[in-house]
Scaffold this active site. Structure first.
Site, short mmCIF file in Angstrom:
data_model
loop_
_atom_site.label_atom_id
_atom_site.label_comp_id
_atom_site.label_asym_id
_atom_site.label_seq_id
_atom_site.Cartn_x
_atom_site.Cartn_y
_atom_site.Cartn_z
CE1 TYR A 98 0.86 -0.39 4.54
CE2 TYR A 98 0.46 1.94 4.19
CZ TYR A 98 0.96 0.92 4.96
OH TYR A 98 1.58 1.21 6.16
CB CYS A 99 1.62 3.99 -1.68
SG CYS A 99 0.42 4.20 -3.01
CD GLN A 100 -0.99 9.33 2.14
OE1 GLN A 100 -0.03 8.89 2.77
NE2 GLN A 100 -2.12 9.68 2.75
#
Lengths: 164, 75
Positions: A98-100
């Site tokens: 996941y990231c932002q």
């Protein structure tokens, strides 16, 4: 006549509904113990479920973003390091990235999928769409690695700083 | 952060070694350790126990209390 028609319509709807239920694959939305679904996007609930079942959770944002708040249990491997770091990871261990917002993690997801990792999952909404708590601060160990410094016989604090 | 770190160095003298790692220089040891610890930004503070295990990492300009908190965990 009209009453009979209504009865037939209801019976037909019940039959279609029953068939649809019977044909739905069992356990389609969650990983059964020992078996993992194909690589794909997952929901927040699935992330929690998968991590609880042993998937490795990787935050591909920068160290600064990670420190600001990350999902509990995540390790930090910035997206630019995934190529080099993933070489030492077990390809059979499921991985959730996941990231932002889901853009960087999509890159990591696609890279891992095409480089031998069997079960890779992406959280498309990233931290922005995360509905759980975030853990703030550092103190994390990079995922898959146990960074170790030289043993100097006494504790050390390294201050990596710019001279300017 | 330099005055804060200098103050901590005096305060923990003899107990904890506080090493400044100048990332602008060409020191191979600094580059190697920065790579080992995955340093992306400066300042980054890495806390290492006497057996070499990493106790914690703090990224960015933080209050002195945050560094003291990590220093107190060192073994």
């Amino acid at each position: 006549m009209q009453k009979k028609l209504v009865v037939w319509i209801i019976a037909g709807l019940l039959l279609v509904g029953g068939l649809a239920l019977a044909l739905t694959p069992k356990g389609g939305s969650s990983a059964a113990a020992g078996s993992w679904p194909e690589s794909r996007d997952i929901s927040n609930a699935e992330l929690k479920d998968f991590v609880a079942k042993g998937a490795r959770l990787i935050d591909v944002r920068t160290a600064g973003e990670f420190t600001g708040g990350h999902i509990e249990g995540a390790g930090n491997v910035p997206v630019g390091d995934v190529t080099s770091k993933s070489g030492s990871w077990d390809e059979k261990t499921p991985i959730v990235v996941y990231c932002q917002t889901g853009a960087r993690s999509l890159n990591a997801f696609q890279y891992l999928r095409t480089h031998g990792f069997e079960h890779v999952y992406n959280l498309p909404g990233g931290v922005s769409g995360w509905d759980g708590a975030l853990v703030q601060g550092a103190g994390s160990t990079p995922a898959g690695g146990s960074a170790k410094g030289p043993a100097l016989g006494k504790p050390v604090m390294y201050d990596f700083a710019s001279a300017t | 952060m330099k005055p804060v770190v200098d103050g901590l160095r005096e305060r923990y003298a003899g107990k904890i070694e506080i090493k400044r790692m100048d990332t602008d220089g060409s020191d191979a040891q600094v580059a190697q350790l920065a790579d080992t610890f995955g340093i992306q930004y400066v300042p980054t503070f890495v806390f290492v126990n006497s057996d070499g295990t990493v106790s914690g990492t703090v990224v960015g300009e933080v209050p002195e209390s945050r560094l003291v908190e990590e220093l107190s965990k060192l073994k």
